[in-house]
Enzyme design. Structure first.
Site, short mmCIF file in Angstrom:
data_model
loop_
_atom_site.label_atom_id
_atom_site.label_comp_id
_atom_site.label_asym_id
_atom_site.label_seq_id
_atom_site.Cartn_x
_atom_site.Cartn_y
_atom_site.Cartn_z
N LYS A 167 0.80 -1.23 0.00
CA LYS A 167 0.00 0.00 0.00
C LYS A 167 0.83 1.27 0.00
O LYS A 167 0.45 2.25 -0.62
CB LYS A 167 -0.98 -0.01 1.16
CG LYS A 167 -0.34 0.12 2.54
CD LYS A 167 -1.41 0.00 3.62
CE LYS A 167 -0.76 0.23 4.98
NZ LYS A 167 -1.35 -0.62 6.01
N ARG A 221 -7.57 -0.50 16.99
CA ARG A 221 -7.97 -0.20 15.63
C ARG A 221 -8.98 -1.28 15.27
O ARG A 221 -10.01 -1.36 15.92
CB ARG A 221 -6.77 -0.13 14.67
CG ARG A 221 -7.12 0.71 13.42
CD ARG A 221 -5.96 0.90 12.45
NE ARG A 221 -5.72 -0.29 11.63
CZ ARG A 221 -4.80 -0.36 10.67
NH1 ARG A 221 -4.05 0.68 10.39
NH2 ARG A 221 -4.63 -1.47 9.97
#
Ligand SMILES: *Cc1c(COP(=O)(O)O)cnc(C)c1O
Length: 352
Positions: A35, A131
């Site tokens: 990414k 998260r």
């Protein structure tokens, strides 16, 4: 043409080899996380040619690119929890996805059935970083629900640490994942994969303190920048300089270190403070927050980043540098700067 990011493919390939080798020595088969380079074709090819068989990305757009580049030669893993609206594509292009929501898993199952596929998933468990992930005490309830989904195969459990909360992977924390695996497997439902985190798990792996059952890691920053991510220490034998940001100087002048006039807010709504160091030589490089983050290290001695706006990077420079208009200054990007530089259409990608 500037600004540029120079990408040294050979150095990335060397890093890939080192990381694969280190992981192998500890029974771990890692995936490469693309990414931060927006699934760049040449970079991804380097990773595959040096032995990575599984490529992971957070965006479905990038996964689709990877599938086009490599076909079925690689396994694709979607890192960010799928959006409901993406589930059809996720089943089509991703071999594996990370999940924590039953509603999403049901949607994936529905599309997998339509596409006559089995979609593989890793169930993410939140071990405290806050998260993504379900709470440990909800894992077995989810397991019961998943039994009803015939086109979903649970490969294993995973966790993500050191992202939002900065929680460091320890034996104690990761052992919670192993306890859950054991509870899951009581009625002979095997879990083949325990994904023990990202580049922040490298220390605990190499110091042999990681539970042995952890057999998968998801590596991004370590591959590209040569650092683990707990203390950002250099990983032995890796290159720290596979990427270089280059920008051109457009002004060099002596200026006071404190602005003149009443100080309000800067371009980004923050109120800046200044230390009076008298008059200093300053340079402006033609690159800004639209292209990079300020987390970069100047390669030249006597150059220091003191600030930046959308299109300008302000540098404090030593007179000895002799910097002048038209010169090129070079920086090693940190993670945020690398992400921005690879994403910005204004930064030319130059391969070495
Ligand atoms: C980005 C990401 C990674 C890779 O993290 P690095 O610190 O770059 O190694 C791993 N897992 C997930 C879920 C991610 O989003």
């Amino acid at each position: 043409m500037y600004p540029q990011i120079e990408i040294d493919l050979k150095k990335i390939g060397e890093n890939a080899k080192v990381m694969l080798h280190q992981c192998k020595a500890h029974g771990v088969v890692p995936c490469a996380v693309t990414k931060v380079v927006c699934a760049d074709k040449k970079v991804a090819t380097e990773l595959v040619e040096n032995g990575f068989k599984q490529l992971a990305d957070s965006r479905i757009e990038n996964i689709i690119k990877l599938r086009e580049y490599f076909g079925q030669k690689i396994e694709t893993l979607l890192l960010r929890l799928p959006m409901l609206s993406d589930c059809e594509k996720v089943v089509q292009y991703c071999d594996i996805s990370l999940n924590s929501e039953l509603a999403t898993l049901k949607e994936l199952d529905k599309h997998a059935k339509r596409q006559k596929k089995t979609h593989k998933v890793i169930i993410m468990v939140d071990l405290g970083d806050l998260r993504e992930g379900i709470w440990p005490n909800e894992v077995l309830t989810l397991k019961d629900e998943l039994k009803k989904l015939n086109n979903i195969e649970v490969l294993g459990l995973g966790t993500n640490l050191t992202c939002y909360g900065g929680v460091i992977p320890t034996n104690e924390t990761l052992s919670k994942l192993i306890e859950l695996k054991e509870k899951w497997e009581v009625d002979k439902d095997k879990l083949h994969l325990i994904s023990g985190g990202n580049s922040s798990s490298i220390n605990i792996m190499t110091s042999k303190d990681m539970p042995q059952e952890v057999n998968h890691l998801r590596l991004g920053e370590s591959l590209f920048l040569g650092r683990e991510t707990v203390a950002r220490k250099h990983i032995v034998d890796t290159n720290l300089d596979a990427f270089k940001v280059k920008a051109e100087i457009i002004e060099v002048k002596k200026k006071p270190s404190i602005p003149i006039g009443t100080i309000g807010q800067d371009a980004f709504g923050e109120t800046p403070t200044f230390e009076d160091k008298g008059e200093h030589l300053r340079a402006i490089a033609a690159i800004g927050r639209q292209d990079i983050a300020l987390s970069m290290e100047p390669l030249q001695k006597g150059v220091e980043i003191i600030g930046g706006s959308s299109d300008h990077l302000l540098l404090d420079v030593d007179e000895k540098t002799n910097l002048k208009v038209g010169d090129i200054v070079e920086f090693i990007p940190g993670y945020g700067a690398l992400l921005a530089a690879m994403t910005s259409p204004y930064v030319r990608k130059v391969y070495k």
